[in-house]
Design a protein around this motif. Structure first.
Motif, short mmCIF file in Angstrom:
data_model
loop_
_atom_site.label_atom_id
_atom_site.label_comp_id
_atom_site.label_asym_id
_atom_site.label_seq_id
_atom_site.Cartn_x
_atom_site.Cartn_y
_atom_site.Cartn_z
N ILE A 1 0.80 -1.31 0.01
CA ILE A 1 -0.28 -0.06 -0.57
C ILE A 1 0.71 0.82 0.11
O ILE A 1 0.33 2.11 -0.58
N LYS A 2 2.39 1.55 1.04
CA LYS A 2 2.98 2.21 0.94
C LYS A 2 3.17 2.61 -0.51
O LYS A 2 3.53 3.44 -1.07
N ALA A 3 3.92 1.54 -1.24
CA ALA A 3 4.79 1.77 -2.18
C ALA A 3 3.43 2.02 -3.34
O ALA A 3 3.90 3.07 -4.86
N HIS B 1 -4.74 5.44 -1.99
CA HIS B 1 -5.22 3.78 -1.44
C HIS B 1 -5.41 3.27 -2.65
O HIS B 1 -5.39 1.87 -2.00
N SER B 2 -6.81 4.69 -3.08
CA SER B 2 -7.22 3.43 -3.79
C SER B 2 -6.93 3.26 -4.99
O SER B 2 -7.58 1.76 -5.50
N ASP B 3 -5.52 3.43 -5.37
CA ASP B 3 -4.78 2.93 -6.37
C ASP B 3 -4.08 2.01 -6.54
O ASP B 3 -3.68 1.50 -6.84
N ALA B 4 -4.11 1.60 -5.33
CA ALA B 4 -3.55 -0.39 -4.82
C ALA B 4 -4.02 -1.02 -4.87
O ALA B 4 -4.29 -2.45 -5.41
N HIS B 5 -5.93 -0.96 -6.04
CA HIS B 5 -7.17 -1.86 -6.07
C HIS B 5 -7.09 -1.82 -7.62
O HIS B 5 -7.12 -0.86 -8.07
N GLY B 6 -7.88 -3.55 -7.79
CA GLY B 6 -8.26 -3.41 -9.26
C GLY B 6 -6.95 -2.75 -9.82
O GLY B 6 -5.99 -3.75 -9.79
N ASP B 7 -6.84 -2.40 -10.58
CA ASP B 7 -5.86 -2.69 -12.26
C ASP B 7 -4.03 -1.88 -11.22
O ASP B 7 -5.19 -1.03 -9.84
#
Length: 589
Positions: free
Chosen positions: A513-515, A568-574
């Motif tokens: 998540i941090k990355a 954090h939402s960027d870590a989900h899905g694609d």
């Protein structure tokens, strides 16, 4: 001006490049001896260099490179130190870093190699900043160097016959930056591309400014009169003329790359472009430096991307990477071999004062324009400005300019010692401490296992996207039924699906998540640059007035502080900024 790799593969190919680039004189033999101290390498245009000397220098450079890797020392710094050591031990071949050697052989290749890697979109977006640092920044810096030195000499009661005009001449000679090792370090450490483009782009442009300014001031020192309107006109003609020549040659070469697909011919074409732009510009008395830079940027952003196949692109870039390594290896060894520690020791006080003046003038030239750049939508934080200040190393161009001074200048020997001393201190002290500075300023991206995991898979997704695009182009050209094509397409899609699943499986991992958050922050920074550029274009097209543009740009900066809210939402899905999937071949109508 990347340093390239340290492998020796393909070294013989440089002889071919030398012939195409007008370096045929380097292959002649003037004598053979095993003693390095007797290697008869004469200056370009006087007599041919010996093959033994070139091989000896490359052997030394390779050994230095291997040692530098183990000691974690910048390669160029190590080369200069070894060159100084060889000179001190008396192992000095008859090699001289002459104006002809640098300006007609080394410089065009180094400029072109750096220019073809400059991203055109970033360069255009940052053009106001680059031009500010490379033109008025150089002018102000040169004047401040002379003024500060005059005040320093008075403060320490140093009696010196150097006139203010000669100090101004020194300021022009030392104005050009040469951050080869810094840019290579940026690539190694993964420093933000915007900062890398700023450092390298400024260096490419201020070379041309410094050379033109040097010529104007030299005329005054030799007894001429300074006609400011005439000097401005001359500067404009030389600079704009070089840009036009480079644009013409670069566009012609970019068009020519689309006429055939042969990596050897296209390598030869880029060599002709690099040296041709420089020589044509110099022949008509305009800036050969700017001509080569502009030609390289156009070939790198038009010819390379639109006219070259992937295989040719790899071959061309590989050739220029090795060419830059070859030339830099010779160049930085020659820098060290030109240095006499005895002479520098005799002039140590003048050298230290000169270096401090250069650093002070550089600080003023970098920090003073920051408020102006912020107002025109080109903000830089003080961390980036600090790296630009300390990373503005001086290099070979300064040494060649000072060696070209006529013997009639009374303070020529002192100016040579000052220039050589500042260059050595710059390369060794500043070059060796840039990494430490980047670390202290927090500009080196964290490289945890999760960061590597994410970066590798995003890179792989990008490669799959490119391969799927190539397959779809083949389908459009009627190759749908080519044996194995559908299986290959389905295999790529399966791999893409697996990578996305691997990324999704780690969405609850705190390190991942941090990355992903850091990656998303980098994407948002890029999008802010795009938005800022869009507002400036809207103003230039009279869609909004200057006040509206300034307010919108200011709003971008205000919103930047709260940009982490949805990270954090960027870590989900694609994956973050991953390419969108393409349908397999068998699903295309």
């Amino acid at each position: 001006m990347g340093e390239g790799t340290l492998c020796m593969t393909g070294m013989a190919g440089m002889a071919g490049m030398a012939g195409m680039a007008g370096m045929a004189g380097m292959t002649g033999m003037t004598g053979m001896t095993a003693d390095l101290n007797q290697l008869p390498l004469a200056s370009v245009g006087a007599s041919a260099h010996t093959t033994e000397a070139i091989v000896a220098l490359l052997l030394v450079a390779t050994l230095v490179g291997l040692a530098a890797q183990r000691l974690r020392l910048p390669y160029t710094v190590a080369l200069v130190l070894v060159g100084i050591g060889l000179h001190s031990l008396g192992w000095v071949p008859s090699i001289h870093l002459t104006q002809d050697l640098l300006m007609t052989v080394f410089l065009p290749a180094l400029l072109f190699e750096a220019a073809i890697h400059v991203p055109g979109q970033d360069f255009r977006r940052m053009a106001p900043s680059l031009l500010t640092f490379a033109v008025p920044g150089v002018l102000v810096g040169a004047f401040l160097v002379a003024l500060i030195l005059k005040l320093e000499f008075f403060a320490v009661d140093l009696e010196t016959p150097i006139s203010f005009q000669e100090l101004l001449l020194f300021g022009t000679m030392i104005a050009a930056t040469d951050p080869i090792s810094v840019v290579a370090l940026f690539k190694q450490l993964g420093v933000e591309q915007r900062l890398a483009v700023l450092v390298e782009g400024e260096s490419l442009l201020n070379d041309g400014t410094a050379i033109v300014l040097f010529g104007i001031v030299l005329e005054v020192v030799l007894g001429g009169h300074l006609n400011i309107p005439g000097a401005i006109m001359k500067f404009a003609i030389v600079a704009l003329g070089g840009i036009l020549v480079g644009a013409a040659v670069g566009l012609l070469a970019s068009w020519a790359t689309s006429l055939f697909d042969d990596h050897l011919i296209e390598i030869a074409l880029t060599v002709v472009t690099a040296y041709g732009a420089f020589l044509v510009a110099e022949r008509i008395h305009v800036s050969g430096v700017l001509a080569t830079v502009v030609a390289g940027i156009l070939v790198g952003n038009i010819g390379k991307t639109r006219g070259m196949s992937p295989q040719t692109r790899v071959a061309v870039l590989g050739f220029w990477e090795y060419a830059a390594f070859f030339i830099n290896s010779i160049l930085f060894l020659l820098l060290g071999l030109e240095v006499s520690l005895t002479v520098l020791a005799d002039k140590w006080l003048v050298i230290v004062l000169a270096w401090s003046a250069v650093l002070a003038a550089r600080a003023a030239a970098v920090y003073l324009p920051l408020p102006f750049l912020a107002r025109i939508g080109q903000p830089f934080d003080k961390r980036s400005a600090t790296v630009l200040w300390w990373g503005g190393l001086r290099g070979s161009l300064s040494m060649v300019l000072v060696l070209s001074l006529p013997s009639t200048i009374p303070s020529r020997d002192t100016l040579i010692a000052m220039t050589f001393g500042v260059v050595i201190l710059s390369v060794v002290v500043q070059g060796a401490t840039v990494s430490f500075l980047l670390s202290k300023l927090g500009l080196i991206p964290e490289r945890s296992d999760a960061m590597r995991f994410l970066a590798i898979r995003l890179a792989r997704l990008k490669a799959i996207h490119a391969k799927q695009g190539a397959i779809h182009e083949m389908v459009d050209e009627g190759a749908r039924d080519l044996p194995g094509l559908k299986e290959l397409s389905r295999g790529l899609e399966a791999e893409r699906t697996q990578i996305v699943a691997d990324l999704a499986a780690r969405t609850n991992d705190p390190e991942f998540i941090k990355a992903a958050t850091l990656r998303a922050s980098a994407v948002r920074r890029h999008l802010r640059e795009v938005e800022r550029d869009a507002y400036k274009k809207a103003h230039s097209h009279n869609l909004i007035d200057a006040e509206d543009a300034a307010q919108l740009i200011a709003l971008i900066e205000e919103e930047a502080g709260g940009a982490h809210s949805g990270a954090h939402s960027d870590a989900h899905g694609d994956a973050p900024d991953a390419p969108k999937p393409r349908p397999p071949v068998d699903k295309i109508d």
